[in-house]
Design an enzyme around this catalytic site. Structure first.
Site, PDB file in Angstrom:
ATOM      1  N   LYS A 194     -50.111 -20.348  12.665  1.00 46.70           N
ATOM      2  CA  LYS A 194     -50.317 -19.695  11.105  1.00 46.70           C
ATOM      3  C   LYS A 194     -49.241 -19.786  11.171  1.00 46.70           C
ATOM      4  CE  LYS A 194     -52.166 -16.969   8.835  1.00 46.70           C
ATOM      5  NZ  LYS A 194     -53.205 -15.451   8.363  1.00 46.70           N
ATOM      6  N   ASP A 213     -55.559 -20.401   7.319  1.00 45.80           N
ATOM      7  CA  ASP A 213     -55.980 -19.345   7.390  1.00 45.80           C
ATOM      8  C   ASP A 213     -57.673 -19.031   6.711  1.00 45.80           C
ATOM      9  OD1 ASP A 213     -56.084 -19.207   4.589  1.00 45.80           O
ATOM     10  OD2 ASP A 213     -55.111 -17.264   3.567  1.00 45.80           O
TER      11      ASP A 213
END
Ligand code: SF4
Length: 295
Positions: A194, A213
């Site tokens: 991420k 996310d």
């Protein structure tokens, strides 16, 4: 004897053949008594039950359903295009919500944003970067020195270790420059896909993956773009259905949408631009049928 009624014939052992003989009865019947074992009925039933049980969940593929029996296909290209078009209209010119002036600042801000709001991170980073303007300044710190500066973002001990560790590694192994390759970024402490995707997409403009996310996770499931729960699998699903040139903006748009309307507990569906494309089971208002799995 009554006519037509044939008396029951005993077998030569004095018992009906095929019947299990109990130990005592067998002894009485002598050594020639039949010993054919009869499996207890209960075990047969049990086996039948076991074979009828569904396979364990882990063994079943958990891919997004590409089509339903009623012909609805959540991954139909026309539907995906429609979603992307509406997101573009609702959130044009999206940018990363974390304030930053360099790849290093973005990397630090993204590490700090784990389990913390972007707004909180944006309150902490201006003073942080004023006190320690360069990557070398961070590399010279000990994690304990950094901890008080980032305490309000939560998990500050681990985050301090990651930031100082990343600064030192970039100094020693990457010539003081934040690497612009996924593989290299993933070697830095505290950096997973991420964080690497945020830095690659928002600073270097490289679409190597889709940032997943909490907002992207939630909305992708509500829109039936994935049926998975693990970020890496969700990312793979999104990379399959979203055109590559849209990966960076798409994630930013979902993050904005998640903050503005598609809230976790009470999404504002009546105001949502995607409403009639969304069959999420936890919608608060709907003009279309709801799908129990879409959440
Ligand atoms: S309709 Fe509701 S649940 Fe669906 S995307 Fe919009 S806000 Fe989220």
């Amino acid at each position: 004897m009554v006519r037509g009624k044939i008396p029951r014939q005993p077998s030569k052992f004095g018992r009906q053949a095929g019947v299990t003989v109990k130990a005592g009865a067998r002894a009485r019947a002598g050594k020639n008594a039949p010993v054919r074992p009869v499996k207890p009925k209960a075990s047969i039933t049990k086996r039948a039950k076991i074979s009828a049980q569904p396979r364990p969940k882990a063994a079943q593929p958990n891919r997004p359903k590409s089509a339903r029996p009623d012909g609805y296909n959540p991954l139909a290209p026309a539907r995906i295009d429609d979603i992307l078009r509406r997101l573009d209209a609702a959130y044009p010119n999206v940018r990363c919500a974390l304030h930053h002036q360099s790849a290093w600042e973005l990397l630090v801000a993204t590490i700090l944003s784990a389990q913390c709001t972007d707004a909180r991170v944006n309150m902490v980073t201006p003073e942080l970067f004023r006190r320690y303007p360069t990557l070398r300044d961070f590399a010279a710190l000990s994690p304990e020195q950094l901890e008080p500066e980032i305490r309000s973002t939560g998990f500050f001990r681990n985050k301090a270790k990651s930031i100082v560790g990343a600064a030192r590694k970039i100094e020693t192994e990457f010539g003081g420059k934040v690497p612009d390759e996924m593989d290299s970024l993933l070697t830095l402490p505290g950096v997973a896909r991420k964080t690497a995707n945020v830095v690659l997409g928002s600073w270097f403009g490289k679409a190597e993956g889709v940032v997943v996310d909490t907002h992207v996770h939630r909305i992708s499931r509500r829109l039936e773009l994935t049926a998975n729960n693990e970020p890496q699998k969700i990312e793979q699903d999104l990379m399959r259905v979203i055109p590559r040139q849209r990966w960076i903006d798409f994630a930013h748009q979902l993050i904005h949408h998640g903050r503005a309307l598609c809230l976790a507990r009470t999404p504002k569906c009546a105001d949502c631009q995607l409403e009639n494309l969304c069959h999420a089971a936890d919608k608060t208002w709907s003009t279309v049928e709801l799908h129990p799995d879409a959440k």
